[in-house]
Design an enzyme around this catalytic site. Sequence first.
Site, mmCIF file in Angstrom:
data_model
loop_
_atom_site.group_PDB
_atom_site.id
_atom_site.type_symbol
_atom_site.label_atom_id
_atom_site.label_comp_id
_atom_site.label_asym_id
_atom_site.label_seq_id
_atom_site.Cartn_x
_atom_site.Cartn_y
_atom_site.Cartn_z
ATOM 1 C CG ASN A 10 -46.891 34.041 -21.047
ATOM 2 O OD1 ASN A 10 -46.578 35.020 -20.367
ATOM 3 N ND2 ASN A 10 -48.149 33.719 -21.301
ATOM 4 N NE ARG A 94 -48.951 37.986 -21.988
ATOM 5 C CZ ARG A 94 -49.481 38.015 -20.787
ATOM 6 N NH1 ARG A 94 -49.045 37.220 -19.849
ATOM 7 N NH2 ARG A 94 -50.468 38.845 -20.524
ATOM 8 C CG HIS A 183 -56.894 39.833 -22.118
ATOM 9 N ND1 HIS A 183 -58.004 40.169 -21.373
ATOM 10 C CD2 HIS A 183 -56.101 39.104 -21.308
ATOM 11 C CE1 HIS A 183 -57.887 39.653 -20.164
ATOM 12 N NE2 HIS A 183 -56.727 39.010 -20.103
ATOM 13 N NE ARG A 244 -56.244 42.682 -12.798
ATOM 14 C CZ ARG A 244 -55.965 41.942 -13.868
ATOM 15 N NH1 ARG A 244 -56.839 41.819 -14.848
ATOM 16 N NH2 ARG A 244 -54.806 41.336 -13.967
ATOM 17 N NE ARG A 288 -62.948 25.615 -12.296
ATOM 18 C CZ ARG A 288 -61.746 25.336 -12.753
ATOM 19 N NH1 ARG A 288 -61.557 24.264 -13.489
ATOM 20 N NH2 ARG A 288 -60.729 26.102 -12.462
ATOM 21 C CD GLU A 383 -51.875 35.116 -23.351
ATOM 22 O OE1 GLU A 383 -51.690 34.378 -22.376
ATOM 23 O OE2 GLU A 383 -51.931 36.344 -23.275
HETATM 24 P P1 AMP Z 1 -58.357 31.814 -17.221
HETATM 25 O O1 AMP Z 1 -57.861 33.021 -16.496
HETATM 26 O O2 AMP Z 1 -58.666 32.058 -18.659
HETATM 27 O O3 AMP Z 1 -57.503 30.587 -17.005
HETATM 28 O O4 AMP Z 1 -59.781 31.441 -16.569
HETATM 29 C C1 AMP Z 1 -59.929 31.146 -15.208
HETATM 30 C C2 AMP Z 1 -61.410 31.140 -14.855
HETATM 31 O O5 AMP Z 1 -62.093 30.202 -15.686
HETATM 32 C C3 AMP Z 1 -61.672 30.746 -13.419
HETATM 33 O O6 AMP Z 1 -62.680 31.579 -12.864
HETATM 34 C C4 AMP Z 1 -62.214 29.346 -13.558
HETATM 35 O O7 AMP Z 1 -63.113 29.043 -12.532
HETATM 36 C C5 AMP Z 1 -62.947 29.423 -14.876
HETATM 37 N N1 AMP Z 1 -63.136 28.084 -15.429
HETATM 38 C C6 AMP Z 1 -62.183 27.226 -15.847
HETATM 39 N N2 AMP Z 1 -62.739 26.049 -16.241
HETATM 40 C C7 AMP Z 1 -64.086 26.164 -16.043
HETATM 41 C C8 AMP Z 1 -65.203 25.300 -16.222
HETATM 42 N N3 AMP Z 1 -65.059 24.075 -16.699
HETATM 43 N N4 AMP Z 1 -66.435 25.794 -15.904
HETATM 44 C C9 AMP Z 1 -66.587 27.049 -15.426
HETATM 45 N N5 AMP Z 1 -65.560 27.891 -15.230
HETATM 46 C C10 AMP Z 1 -64.333 27.480 -15.524
#
Ligand code: AMP
Length: 409
Positions: A10, A94, A183, A244, A288, A383
């Site tokens: 990827n 990818r 996605h 975004r 978070r 992925e």
């Molecule tokens: P991704 O792009 O799928 O890696 O997701 C990233 C987003 O997921 C970010 O906004 C992180 O803050 C959120 N995220 C990851 N782990 C957690 C968690 N344990 N609780 C809440 N949000 C999370």
Amino acid sequence: MEPMKILVLNCGSSSIKFGVFQSPNEKRVAQGIVEEIGANVSSFTFQKRDAETWKKEITAKDHGQALDVILKELSNPKSGVLQDIFEIDAVGHRVVHGGEMFSKSACINEAVFQKIKDCVDLAPLHNPPNIQGIQASLWHMPFARQVAVFDTAFHQSMEPQAFLYALPYAWYEKFKIRRYGFHGTSHQYVAQRVSKIVRTPLEDLKLIVCHLGNGASVTAVDHGKSVDTSMGFTPLEGLVMGTRCGDIDPAIPLHMIRIQNMSANQLDQTLNKKSGFYGITGGDNDLRIIEQKAEMGSEKHQLALEMFSRRVKKYIGAYAAIMGGLDGVVFTGGIGENSGSIRKMICEGLDFLGIELHSDFNNENRTCISTKRTAVFVIPTDEEMAIAHEVIHVLEKEMQFNQKAENFQ
Ligand code: AMP
């Protein structure tokens, strides 16, 4: 089919994420990432199945050098997982944009490679590193099958009324301006997982898949096909995202050009990198942190959470209407998989669609979190695993085709 070893790549502009999978069952035997490719010092993170993750500094001036390091490490007699790189049967790549040319994954030959290059205009930031990855992989592993798996392919099943914008039709014909959606590998993978969990063929299900991460999109999956999706010509459309803006009135950028003399690049930066959670909260895009600050009383952080959930809710309502019913909602992506409070905000008030969450199951991130007619699932997306799955699927199809051709002769 004989057991196979598949390397998944990827490639981003300055990184290569990789995984090694072994069929059958697509067991992951190793994974890792090279980051900051092109910088003076790059970093290499590696994890072998059931072993500690380790990290070291390396030199990787380009994707070719980075892949060289990855392959050496994978076949390192002490710490690797392969005796020789010749054990790699296939490489899954990818590829972000397949335009209208790819409605499924494809074995890479010269014609396919050229078509991927032809899509660069549509994804000038994303397709070039994917192409560099393919070139490096062909160079290092000419003996392996190379398969391209496209983010856009799953959405090619959309009908014109879903994928066209109400713009001059000539823009579509001349400039290929339409909804592509992204996605796709993730949406398809989690929909397939749900079908396995409920032991019901995808053809009998109406699902709404919410991939909620830093980038986020919702897809209506009707009878196993994507019939509508929230991302559009680019990943900018749709939900409120980490940085975004998602859906806005298209007259807003025009207004900003007129009153602030903003350039295309400035607008691109603002809409893609300085909006969404980041824009509303004044600098935070990690959910978070946003949840913590909202908890501590920040009104803007609370507002960002409410705007995000409301937009997802709006798409769920719209897609249930488009499909004329709903069997299940699926949450995936970093936010979808981990934030019970966001899932709760999204699902609140949707009991008219048969949606009600089991509060304990939701807080525990269980797989099935609903109590009423419409099932609600939390399914981790993967992925790299999904790409490995696609590679096997493509090669199996190809083998069946070759066998039929042989029988016919
Ligand atoms: P991704 O792009 O799928 O890696 O997701 C990233 C987003 O997921 C970010 O906004 C992180 O803050 C959120 N995220 C990851 N782990 C957690 C968690 N344990 N609780 C809440 N949000 C999370």
